[in-house]
Design a protein around this motif. Structure first.
Motif, PDB file in Angstrom:
ATOM      1  N   VAL A 155      -5.353 -19.086   1.394  1.00  0.00           N
ATOM      2  CA  VAL A 155      -4.420 -18.516   0.446  1.00  0.00           C
ATOM      3  C   VAL A 155      -4.687 -17.163  -0.059  1.00  0.00           C
ATOM      4  CG1 VAL A 155      -3.835 -21.009  -0.076  1.00  0.00           C
ATOM      5  CG2 VAL A 155      -5.662 -19.705  -1.254  1.00  0.00           C
ATOM      6  N   ALA A 156      -3.569 -16.296  -0.172  1.00  0.00           N
ATOM      7  CA  ALA A 156      -3.769 -14.936  -1.007  1.00  0.00           C
ATOM      8  C   ALA A 156      -2.847 -15.325  -2.097  1.00  0.00           C
ATOM      9  CB  ALA A 156      -3.232 -13.991   0.078  1.00  0.00           C
ATOM     10  N   ILE A 157      -3.488 -14.368  -3.286  1.00  0.00           N
ATOM     11  CA  ILE A 157      -2.762 -14.181  -4.544  1.00  0.00           C
ATOM     12  C   ILE A 157      -2.579 -12.624  -4.253  1.00  0.00           C
ATOM     13  CG2 ILE A 157      -2.896 -14.199  -7.156  1.00  0.00           C
ATOM     14  CD1 ILE A 157      -4.133 -16.842  -6.824  1.00  0.00           C
ATOM     15  N   VAL A 158      -1.254 -12.152  -4.488  1.00  0.00           N
ATOM     16  CA  VAL A 158      -1.012 -10.732  -4.313  1.00  0.00           C
ATOM     17  C   VAL A 158      -0.330 -10.193  -5.610  1.00  0.00           C
ATOM     18  CG1 VAL A 158      -1.050 -11.136  -1.615  1.00  0.00           C
ATOM     19  CG2 VAL A 158       1.108 -11.071  -2.804  1.00  0.00           C
ATOM     20  N   GLY A 159      -0.215  -8.927  -5.554  1.00  0.00           N
ATOM     21  CA  GLY A 159       0.701  -8.248  -6.725  1.00  0.00           C
ATOM     22  C   GLY A 159       2.101  -8.593  -6.407  1.00  0.00           C
ATOM     23  N   MET A 189      -3.039  -7.503   5.851  1.00  0.00           N
ATOM     24  CA  MET A 189      -2.472  -7.826   4.506  1.00  0.00           C
ATOM     25  C   MET A 189      -2.965  -6.892   3.166  1.00  0.00           C
ATOM     26  SD  MET A 189      -2.986 -12.068   4.424  1.00  0.00           S
ATOM     27  CE  MET A 189      -2.047 -12.246   2.850  1.00  0.00           C
ATOM     28  N   MET A 190      -4.308  -6.577   3.673  1.00  0.00           N
ATOM     29  CA  MET A 190      -4.846  -5.414   2.453  1.00  0.00           C
ATOM     30  C   MET A 190      -4.332  -3.958   2.953  1.00  0.00           C
ATOM     31  SD  MET A 190      -8.680  -6.557   1.778  1.00  0.00           S
ATOM     32  CE  MET A 190      -9.451  -6.231   3.413  1.00  0.00           C
ATOM     33  N   ARG A 191      -3.861  -3.703   4.081  1.00  0.00           N
ATOM     34  CA  ARG A 191      -3.153  -2.381   4.379  1.00  0.00           C
ATOM     35  C   ARG A 191      -1.949  -2.150   3.510  1.00  0.00           C
ATOM     36  NH1 ARG A 191      -5.476  -2.666   9.468  1.00  0.00           N
ATOM     37  NH2 ARG A 191      -3.531  -3.626  10.136  1.00  0.00           N
ATOM     38  N   HIS A 192      -1.233  -3.219   3.369  1.00  0.00           N
ATOM     39  CA  HIS A 192       0.001  -3.421   2.765  1.00  0.00           C
ATOM     40  C   HIS A 192       0.320  -3.587   1.495  1.00  0.00           C
ATOM     41  CE1 HIS A 192       0.686  -3.357   7.119  1.00  0.00           C
ATOM     42  NE2 HIS A 192       2.005  -2.688   6.908  1.00  0.00           N
ATOM     43  N   GLY A 193      -0.698  -3.727   0.613  1.00  0.00           N
ATOM     44  CA  GLY A 193      -0.524  -3.961  -0.817  1.00  0.00           C
ATOM     45  C   GLY A 193      -1.855  -4.412  -1.476  1.00  0.00           C
ATOM     46  N   ASP A 194      -1.724  -4.957  -2.797  1.00  0.00           N
ATOM     47  CA  ASP A 194      -2.752  -5.180  -3.639  1.00  0.00           C
ATOM     48  C   ASP A 194      -2.908  -7.015  -3.286  1.00  0.00           C
ATOM     49  OD1 ASP A 194      -4.754  -5.766  -5.357  1.00  0.00           O
ATOM     50  OD2 ASP A 194      -3.557  -5.041  -7.059  1.00  0.00           O
ATOM     51  N   GLY A 215       4.901  -6.936  -6.586  1.00  0.00           N
ATOM     52  CA  GLY A 215       5.474  -5.988  -6.156  1.00  0.00           C
ATOM     53  C   GLY A 215       5.300  -5.769  -4.559  1.00  0.00           C
ATOM     54  N   ASP A 216       4.184  -6.292  -4.223  1.00  0.00           N
ATOM     55  CA  ASP A 216       3.614  -6.022  -2.730  1.00  0.00           C
ATOM     56  C   ASP A 216       3.914  -7.394  -2.008  1.00  0.00           C
ATOM     57  OD1 ASP A 216       2.701  -3.670  -3.618  1.00  0.00           O
ATOM     58  OD2 ASP A 216       0.800  -4.489  -3.815  1.00  0.00           O
ATOM     59  N   ALA A 217       4.332  -8.367  -2.579  1.00  0.00           N
ATOM     60  CA  ALA A 217       4.396  -9.725  -1.862  1.00  0.00           C
ATOM     61  C   ALA A 217       5.254  -9.472  -0.456  1.00  0.00           C
ATOM     62  CB  ALA A 217       4.908 -10.761  -2.831  1.00  0.00           C
ATOM     63  N   GLY A 218       6.367  -8.935  -0.615  1.00  0.00           N
ATOM     64  CA  GLY A 218       7.392  -8.762   0.667  1.00  0.00           C
ATOM     65  C   GLY A 218       6.587  -8.309   1.774  1.00  0.00           C
ATOM     66  N   ALA A 219       5.976  -6.977   1.470  1.00  0.00           N
ATOM     67  CA  ALA A 219       5.436  -6.193   2.307  1.00  0.00           C
ATOM     68  C   ALA A 219       4.027  -6.989   3.051  1.00  0.00           C
ATOM     69  CB  ALA A 219       4.821  -4.711   1.855  1.00  0.00           C
ATOM     70  N   ILE A 220       3.086  -7.435   2.198  1.00  0.00           N
ATOM     71  CA  ILE A 220       2.216  -8.180   2.651  1.00  0.00           C
ATOM     72  C   ILE A 220       2.740  -9.389   3.608  1.00  0.00           C
ATOM     73  CG2 ILE A 220       0.221  -9.580   1.750  1.00  0.00           C
ATOM     74  CD1 ILE A 220       0.007  -7.709  -0.621  1.00  0.00           C
ATOM     75  N   LEU A 221       3.728 -10.210   3.090  1.00  0.00           N
ATOM     76  CA  LEU A 221       4.024 -11.213   3.698  1.00  0.00           C
ATOM     77  C   LEU A 221       4.329 -10.925   5.330  1.00  0.00           C
ATOM     78  CD1 LEU A 221       4.640 -14.457   4.023  1.00  0.00           C
ATOM     79  CD2 LEU A 221       6.912 -13.830   3.377  1.00  0.00           C
ATOM     80  N   ARG A 222       5.333  -9.572   5.282  1.00  0.00           N
ATOM     81  CA  ARG A 222       5.748  -9.244   6.799  1.00  0.00           C
ATOM     82  C   ARG A 222       4.599  -8.715   7.381  1.00  0.00           C
ATOM     83  NH1 ARG A 222       9.867  -7.521   3.599  1.00  0.00           N
ATOM     84  NH2 ARG A 222       8.920  -5.254   2.890  1.00  0.00           N
ATOM     85  N   ALA A 223       3.611  -8.125   6.870  1.00  0.00           N
ATOM     86  CA  ALA A 223       2.247  -7.518   7.613  1.00  0.00           C
ATOM     87  C   ALA A 223       1.389  -8.950   8.045  1.00  0.00           C
ATOM     88  CB  ALA A 223       1.354  -6.861   6.794  1.00  0.00           C
ATOM     89  N   ALA A 224       1.289  -9.909   7.420  1.00  0.00           N
ATOM     90  CA  ALA A 224       0.847 -11.062   7.744  1.00  0.00           C
ATOM     91  C   ALA A 224       1.550 -11.713   9.129  1.00  0.00           C
ATOM     92  CB  ALA A 224       0.741 -11.964   6.614  1.00  0.00           C
ATOM     93  N   ARG A 225       2.798 -11.872   9.124  1.00  0.00           N
ATOM     94  CA  ARG A 225       3.494 -12.274  10.110  1.00  0.00           C
ATOM     95  C   ARG A 225       3.425 -11.674  11.350  1.00  0.00           C
ATOM     96  NH1 ARG A 225       8.978 -14.450   6.911  1.00  0.00           N
ATOM     97  NH2 ARG A 225       7.834 -16.380   6.034  1.00  0.00           N
TER      98      ARG A 225
END
Ligand code: MG
Length: 352
Positions: A291-295, A225-230, A297-307
């Motif tokens: 639970v993660a709170i994310v920026g 998740m951290m690799r894909h956004g804030d 603009g990055d939420a979609g990319a972080i979600l995809r990375a998590a999955r």
């Protein structure tokens, strides 16, 4: 001898635990409001340096140029063996995850075992083997420990305390105070499985469907998740569940959070068991869900990375951060919102 007068000699037990009561209650270990009051009223005034007062899952301290995350956690789960896992794996994953929640790479653990006289050696052996397997899976090494034994009847078999340290990579800034209005809330997987699995064993209930604890290390998931956004804030939703974790983050960041009830994943057997046992899955403990709170603009990319990660396959965006004052509200399936408060005590004591 005259019976004691009710008004002078008898204090009726209050069904609602009082934060400033005269003795420790089970609810003080719940991770809910009573625990928070104990920390704020007793521990912080005495010990509260800047890092402790952050109330992160782990402290982040500097040793020279290196940032080290450091945490400790005791495990008193009852029973010690429950569907899907046991106190051994739990004690490793719990501490590993508290380090991961600060963006750290967990490295070394200690383990202190408090054993009750009479504990079958076979059970102790199973717990130790389970800890070793969990360490291997999480990529950490147990490097020091302690063993104490107490008299028969003084403990429920065994208690385990683990401490852990890990390195926070340069440039990583994760902390409970970093949420901002507009941020999105991600939950990493279906909620409530651990608490319901333990409770079902304790209550002697056999559910038809497989209902097992979710205990797992979250290290790889967090790294992805951290690799894909804030990723601004992380919290493992252990005691007190997702509701308590979000309340803590809202408080620490001075923001409001709206949680969308329909978006929160809950496995069908867990939902069914919760209905049967009178539990709200949002307050039930998890041991492999954060639970993660994310920026925004990055939420979609972080979600995809998590999955893409085994521990994040069921991840979902479940809410949004707004301006303060600190509060959490639940947007229900029927439309209206209601406050999602921190429980005073606990639905389920001794769940981890
Ligand atoms: Mg934690």
């Amino acid at each position: 001898m005259t019976p004691p007068s009710l008004s002078r000699d008898f204090t009726p037990a209050c069904p609602v635990p009082l934060p400033a009561g005269r003795a420790v209650l089970l609810g003080h270990g719940s991770g809910g409001k009573l625990t928070a009051d104990l920390i704020r009223q007793l521990f912080l005034p005495v010990h509260g340096g800047r890092e402790l007062s952050r109330l992160g899952d782990a402290a982040v301290v500097r040793l020279g140029d290196v940032r080290v995350a450091f945490t400790t956690d005791s495990f008193v789960v009852k029973p010690a063996f429950f569907p899907g896992s046991d106190i051994g794996a739990l004690s490793v994953n719990g501490t590993v995850n508290d380090l991961a929640m600060m963006g750290a790479v967990p490295r070394f653990l200690s383990a202190a075992m408090i054993l009750e006289e009479g504990l079958p050696m076979e059970e102790l052996g199973a717990v130790v083997a389970s800890m070793a397997e969990a360490c291997r899976k999480a990529g950490v090494e147990l490097v020091t420990g302690d063993t104490k034994v107490v008299e028969r009847g003084s403990a429920d078999g065994l208690y385990v305390t683990t401490s852990g340290i890990g390195m926070v990579p340069p440039g990583i800034e994760v902390g409970p105070e970093r949420a901002r209005p507009g941020d999105r809330v991600i939950v990493s997987g279906p909620v409530g499985s651990h608490g319901v699995a333990v409770m079902s064993r304790r209550a002697g209930i056999e559910f038809e469907a497989d209902l097992v604890s979710d205990t797992a290390p979250l290290t790889d998931l967090v790294a992805a998740m951290m690799r894909h956004g804030d990723v601004r804030c992380l919290r493992d939703a252990t005691r007190g569940g997702v509701a308590s974790a979000l309340n803590e983050l809202a408080e620490a960041s001075g923001v409001s959070i709206v949680l969308d009830e329909e978006a929160v994943p809950v496995l069908d057997p867990v939902r069914g068991a919760c209905e049967m046992l009178g539990l709200d899955p949002l307050y039930v403990a998890n041991e492999g869900v954060c639970v993660a709170i994310v920026g925004p603009g990055d939420a979609g990319a972080i979600l995809r990375a998590a999955r893409f990660e085994p521990a994040g396959m069921g991840a979902a965006i479940v809410g949004e951060v707004g301006a303060g004052p600190p509060r959490v509200t639940l947007r229900t399936a029927l439309g209206p919102t209601r406050p999602l408060i921190m429980l005073s005590g606990d639905q389920l004591p001794r769940i981890c």
